[in-house]
Design an enzyme around this catalytic site. Structure first.
Site, PDB file in Angstrom:
ATOM      1  N   GLY A  45     -11.278  25.852  -0.808  1.00  0.00           N
ATOM      2  CA  GLY A  45     -10.948  26.839  -1.818  1.00  0.00           C
ATOM      3  C   GLY A  45     -11.781  26.617  -3.061  1.00  0.00           C
ATOM      4  O   GLY A  45     -12.249  25.498  -3.319  1.00  0.00           O
ATOM      5  N   GLN A  50     -13.869  27.147 -11.740  1.00  0.00           N
ATOM      6  CA  GLN A  50     -14.697  26.026 -11.282  1.00  0.00           C
ATOM      7  C   GLN A  50     -16.192  26.341 -11.287  1.00  0.00           C
ATOM      8  O   GLN A  50     -17.012  25.439 -11.159  1.00  0.00           O
ATOM      9  CB  GLN A  50     -14.258  25.600  -9.871  1.00  0.00           C
ATOM     10  CG  GLN A  50     -12.860  24.997  -9.875  1.00  0.00           C
ATOM     11  CD  GLN A  50     -12.446  24.581  -8.485  1.00  0.00           C
ATOM     12  OE1 GLN A  50     -12.012  25.402  -7.690  1.00  0.00           O
ATOM     13  NE2 GLN A  50     -12.611  23.304  -8.178  1.00  0.00           N
ATOM     14  N   CYS A 107     -10.011  18.039  -5.002  1.00  0.00           N
ATOM     15  CA  CYS A 107     -10.465  19.211  -5.752  1.00  0.00           C
ATOM     16  C   CYS A 107     -11.956  19.057  -5.994  1.00  0.00           C
ATOM     17  O   CYS A 107     -12.413  17.971  -6.346  1.00  0.00           O
ATOM     18  CB  CYS A 107      -9.707  19.282  -7.071  1.00  0.00           C
ATOM     19  SG  CYS A 107     -10.206  20.670  -8.101  1.00  0.00           S
ATOM     20  N   LEU A 108     -12.708  20.134  -5.814  1.00  0.00           N
ATOM     21  CA  LEU A 108     -14.168  20.058  -5.977  1.00  0.00           C
ATOM     22  C   LEU A 108     -14.570  19.719  -7.417  1.00  0.00           C
ATOM     23  O   LEU A 108     -15.676  19.265  -7.649  1.00  0.00           O
ATOM     24  CB  LEU A 108     -14.829  21.365  -5.531  1.00  0.00           C
ATOM     25  CG  LEU A 108     -14.702  21.681  -4.030  1.00  0.00           C
ATOM     26  CD1 LEU A 108     -15.287  23.056  -3.724  1.00  0.00           C
ATOM     27  CD2 LEU A 108     -15.367  20.619  -3.172  1.00  0.00           C
ATOM     28  N   HIS A 149      -2.800  25.657  -4.956  1.00  0.00           N
ATOM     29  CA  HIS A 149      -3.787  24.881  -5.719  1.00  0.00           C
ATOM     30  C   HIS A 149      -4.743  25.824  -6.463  1.00  0.00           C
ATOM     31  O   HIS A 149      -5.009  25.637  -7.653  1.00  0.00           O
ATOM     32  CB  HIS A 149      -4.548  23.955  -4.748  1.00  0.00           C
ATOM     33  CG  HIS A 149      -5.620  23.116  -5.374  1.00  0.00           C
ATOM     34  ND1 HIS A 149      -5.563  21.736  -5.413  1.00  0.00           N
ATOM     35  CD2 HIS A 149      -6.790  23.450  -5.963  1.00  0.00           C
ATOM     36  CE1 HIS A 149      -6.651  21.274  -6.016  1.00  0.00           C
ATOM     37  NE2 HIS A 149      -7.415  22.298  -6.353  1.00  0.00           N
ATOM     38  N   GLU A 150      -5.250  26.836  -5.747  1.00  0.00           N
ATOM     39  CA  GLU A 150      -6.224  27.751  -6.367  1.00  0.00           C
ATOM     40  C   GLU A 150      -5.580  28.621  -7.433  1.00  0.00           C
ATOM     41  O   GLU A 150      -6.171  28.843  -8.494  1.00  0.00           O
ATOM     42  CB  GLU A 150      -6.913  28.624  -5.307  1.00  0.00           C
ATOM     43  CG  GLU A 150      -7.746  27.855  -4.281  1.00  0.00           C
ATOM     44  CD  GLU A 150      -8.660  26.805  -4.877  1.00  0.00           C
ATOM     45  OE1 GLU A 150      -9.203  26.998  -5.981  1.00  0.00           O
ATOM     46  OE2 GLU A 150      -8.830  25.749  -4.243  1.00  0.00           O
ATOM     47  N   HIS A 153      -5.359  26.846 -10.601  1.00  0.00           N
ATOM     48  CA  HIS A 153      -6.629  26.879 -11.348  1.00  0.00           C
ATOM     49  C   HIS A 153      -6.731  28.143 -12.195  1.00  0.00           C
ATOM     50  O   HIS A 153      -7.210  28.105 -13.328  1.00  0.00           O
ATOM     51  CB  HIS A 153      -7.821  26.908 -10.371  1.00  0.00           C
ATOM     52  CG  HIS A 153      -8.299  25.554  -9.938  1.00  0.00           C
ATOM     53  ND1 HIS A 153      -8.782  24.609 -10.814  1.00  0.00           N
ATOM     54  CD2 HIS A 153      -8.435  25.008  -8.702  1.00  0.00           C
ATOM     55  CE1 HIS A 153      -9.163  23.531 -10.136  1.00  0.00           C
ATOM     56  NE2 HIS A 153      -8.954  23.744  -8.847  1.00  0.00           N
TER      57      HIS A 153
HETATM   58 ZN    ZN Z   1      -9.256  22.487  -7.260  1.00  0.00          ZN
END
Ligand code: ZN
Length: 187
Positions: A45, A50, A107-108, A149-150, A153
């Site tokens: 995701g 991000q 998480c990226l 999670h997304e 964000h």
């Molecule tokens: Zn993340």
């Protein structure tokens, strides 16, 4: 083209995303680039924050993950998760439901940092797709975790905010280092 993924310590990660009023060619292009960026980074995701944009937009694809199952319900019927991937969620509204389950997350924007996060097992989602059409689904397992999670964000919430205090304490040094590196690079 793959975009740069911003890391923890970048202010945009704390910004609530603005709703997307109109799906312009720029938004369509951004979605294409977000998918390319997510796949290049081997993520499931990616949220607009991000890649430096505070918008209500995220992309998800759990089809490459085979060791953490997902479930999907369309119009109340069990459906094939992989056939439903990838997902673009514009202005998503979610209702998590079901019991709380703990599971590992990364998480990226937090390279090499992982932790167990408690979330509800299922989620009901309504969003617009990239054509501007509203769609809804219910999901469980990894997909429900990824959606929550997304969407966090998109509201400026990060997975470390939902970590148990003790787990976060163990990561404190790594988090401080990452934040310091990010802030130094921003100068
Ligand atoms: Zn993340």
């Amino acid at each position: 083209m793959s975009l740069e993924i911003v890391k923890y310590g970048t202010p945009v990660l704390r910004k609530k995303g603005a709703p997307i009023e109109k799906i312009t060619p720029e938004i369509e292009h951004l979605v294409t680039e977000m998918f390319a960026t997510m796949y290049a980074a081997h993520g499931v995701g990616l949220a607009a924050q991000q890649i430096g944009k505070a918008l209500q937009l995220c992309v998800i694809d759990v089809s490459e993950v085979d060791d953490r199952p997902s479930t999907l319900e369309l119009n109340g019927e069990p459906s094939d998760v992989n056939a439903y991937m990838p997902l673009t969620l514009i202005n998503p509204k979610i209702k998590p439901y079901g019991k709380e389950v703990s599971g590992p997350e990364g998480c990226l924007s937090f390279p090499e940092i992982y932790g167990d996060i408690t979330r509800q097992e299922h989620v009901e989602v309504t969003a617009l797709n990239v054509k501007g059409q509203e769609f809804s689904f219910r999901c469980g397992g990894l997909l429900a975790r990824a959606v929550q999670h997304e969407v966090d964000h998109l509201n400026g919430i990060l997975f470390i905010d939902r970590m148990q205090r003790e787990d976060k304490g163990k990561l404190r040094e790594e988090l401080e280092d990452l934040q310091a590196i990010t802030k130094a690079e921003l100068k």
